[in-house]
Design an enzyme around this catalytic site. Structure first.
Site: not given
Ligand code: UD1
Length: 419
Positions: A22-23, A116, A121, A306, A398
């Site tokens: 999915k990701n 969330c 996030r 995850d 989902r």
């Molecule tokens: C993706 C995955 C999700 C997984 C996560 C971590 C998808 C669609 N989802 O989510 O299933 O749990 O990676 O492996 O691929 N952060 C910030 N600022 C930002 C963005 C992120 O501080 O702008 C922080 C987040 O709050 C979190 C960490 O960085 O603590 C990692 O998040 P991130 O890798 O961005 O997760 P997603 O891409 O949302």
């Protein structure tokens, strides 16, 4: 709404296949916005999140045709630039249209996603990435509005919790059509980011270093349509492996990539579970309660956040006390409270859960709070004595395609009930 009614305990045995990731699929579908030529994505899992991404693309004026597991996408003609709150609030990954819309049209408006269940996030790193490419970024009435012709730039994309999968993917998609060279330092190394790189390369992008913390992109003028098959879902495969372990079963999980699963195979083995890996498959066999193991989540190649909830469910019936530390998200332990309602003994203290293993769990009525928490409750229900009823199964839909049918095919007793 649907709920699951699970009769346990059951022992899983047989062969079960994991779907495509999915990701990986979600950013790849968004990346189709980067060209007016048609793209074909195969092996797409039938998931609610995929349907939401298709709906979002259609709302932008993109032609999306789906036939079973194949999706054809054509972003020709007039394309809208706004991803509305209505869609983004349902799925954070809607954010993936920001990079491609901005990269191709120099204009993107994407609603801020909001809260969330697994904690705050933020999207600051996504914005840092595109700002480093020269975009003007403004917050307007709950929407991020990014404009400007992009040029290559260098940036460090790491936040306090480490690299960001989403920000890395978004910045890559924005940079492939920018003028000049981009270097992303602190890039996420998750296989799904590399797979997006593979798709962009198939479209004609010039990218080096995907899967490493330094990604280098040389902008091209135009991208072409491509056909692609995304990588297998390591999280689904890991969930199925834990399902075998928690039911003291014997499962062959096919359609998976064991090389992507090292961080879960290792603690499974330390817990006394036998895991044998082959080409695109693994067999998982457990004969007794798991030995306690400590796990700590971290970005890839570390233990995936995850899979934390599912592994916590397994450790809940461990033969002793384990410690689970969540380093990626701030409050990702809602499942523990529900597991405790099934007789688990889990104490949460900030980012740490102390899991005191109990000999067995008892069926109960529980509530799913997010996608992976739902999976953990299903696994617990398989091992628990009596009936477990899990409400709000839409979270599970989902990210898992017909999980109950897959598990029932190898001995589970799960009924989907509409209410
Ligand atoms: C993706 C995955 C999700 C997984 C996560 C971590 C998808 C669609 N989802 O989510 O299933 O749990 O990676 O492996 O691929 N952060 C910030 N600022 C930002 C963005 C992120 O501080 O702008 C922080 C987040 O709050 C979190 C960490 O960085 O603590 C990692 O998040 P991130 O890798 O961005 O997760 P997603 O891409 O949302």
């Amino acid at each position: 709404m649907d709920k699951f009614v699970i009769h346990g305990p059951t022992r899983l045995e047989g062969t079960v296949a994991a779907a495509a990731a999915k990701n990986a699929v979600l950013p790849i579908l968004a990346a189709c916005l980067l060209t007016e030529e048609p793209c074909t994505i195969r092996d797409v899992p039938l998931l609610e999140d995929v349907r939401t991404m298709a709906r979002l693309l259609r709302s932008l004026g993109v032609k999306v045709e789906q036939r079973k597991h194949t999706i054809k996408i054509e972003a020709a003609g007039k394309i809208e630039r706004t991803a509305t709150y209505d869609i983004v609030r349902k799925m954070r990954a809607s954010y993936y249209v920001l990079g491609p819309l901005l990269g191709r049209f120099g204009d993107a408006r994407v609603s801020l996603p909001g809260g969330c269940a697994i904690g705050p996030r933020p999207v600051d790193l996504h914005l840092k990435g595109i700002a480093a490419l020269g975009a003007n970024v403004n917050l307007e009435h709950g929407y991020i509005h990014a404009t400007g012709r992009l040029r290559g730039g260098s940036m460090l994309l790491e936040g306090t919790s480490g690299p960001s999968v989403g920000a890395t993917a978004n910045t890559m998609m924005a940079a492939v059509l920018a003028d000049g060279e981009t270097v992303i330092q602190g890039a996420a190394c998750e296989p799904e980011v590399s797979d997006l790189g593979g798709f962009l390369t198939a479209m004609g992008a010039r990218i080096e270093g995907c899967g490493t913390p330094a990604v280098r992109i040389r902008g091209v003028k135009k991208l072409r349509g491509a056909e692609y098959r995304p990588i297998p879902d390591r999280i689904e495969a890991g969930t199925l492996a834990v399902a075998a372990a928690i039911t003291r079963g014997n499962l062959e999980v096919t359609g998976c990539e064991p090389a992507h699963l090292a961080s879960v195979i290792d603690p499974l083995r330390r817990a006394g579970v036998t895991v044998e890996t082959g080409r695109r498959k693994m067999t998982v066999n457990a004969e007794r309660r798991p030995t306690p193991v400590n796990i700590a989540t971290s970005p890839y190649p570390g233990f995936a956040t995850d899979l934390q909830a599912q592994f916590t469910a397994l450790l809940a019936i461990g033969d002793g006390t384990s410690v689970v530390t969540e380093n990626v998200f701030e409050s990702r332990f809602l499942h523990a409270l529900e597991l405790n309602r099934m007789g688990a003994k889990i104490d949460i203290n900030g980012r740490t859960a102390v899991v005191q293993g109990v000999p067995s769990l008892a069926g109960a009525q529980v509530m799913a709070s997010d996608l992976r928490a739902s999976a953990a409750l299903v696994l617990a229900g398989l091992a628990a004595k009596g009936e477990t009823e899990i409400q709000r199964i839409y979270h599970l839909d989902r990210g898992y395609e017909s999980l109950e049918q897959k598990l029932n095919g190898v001995g589970a007793k799960i009924e989907r009930v509409s209410y």
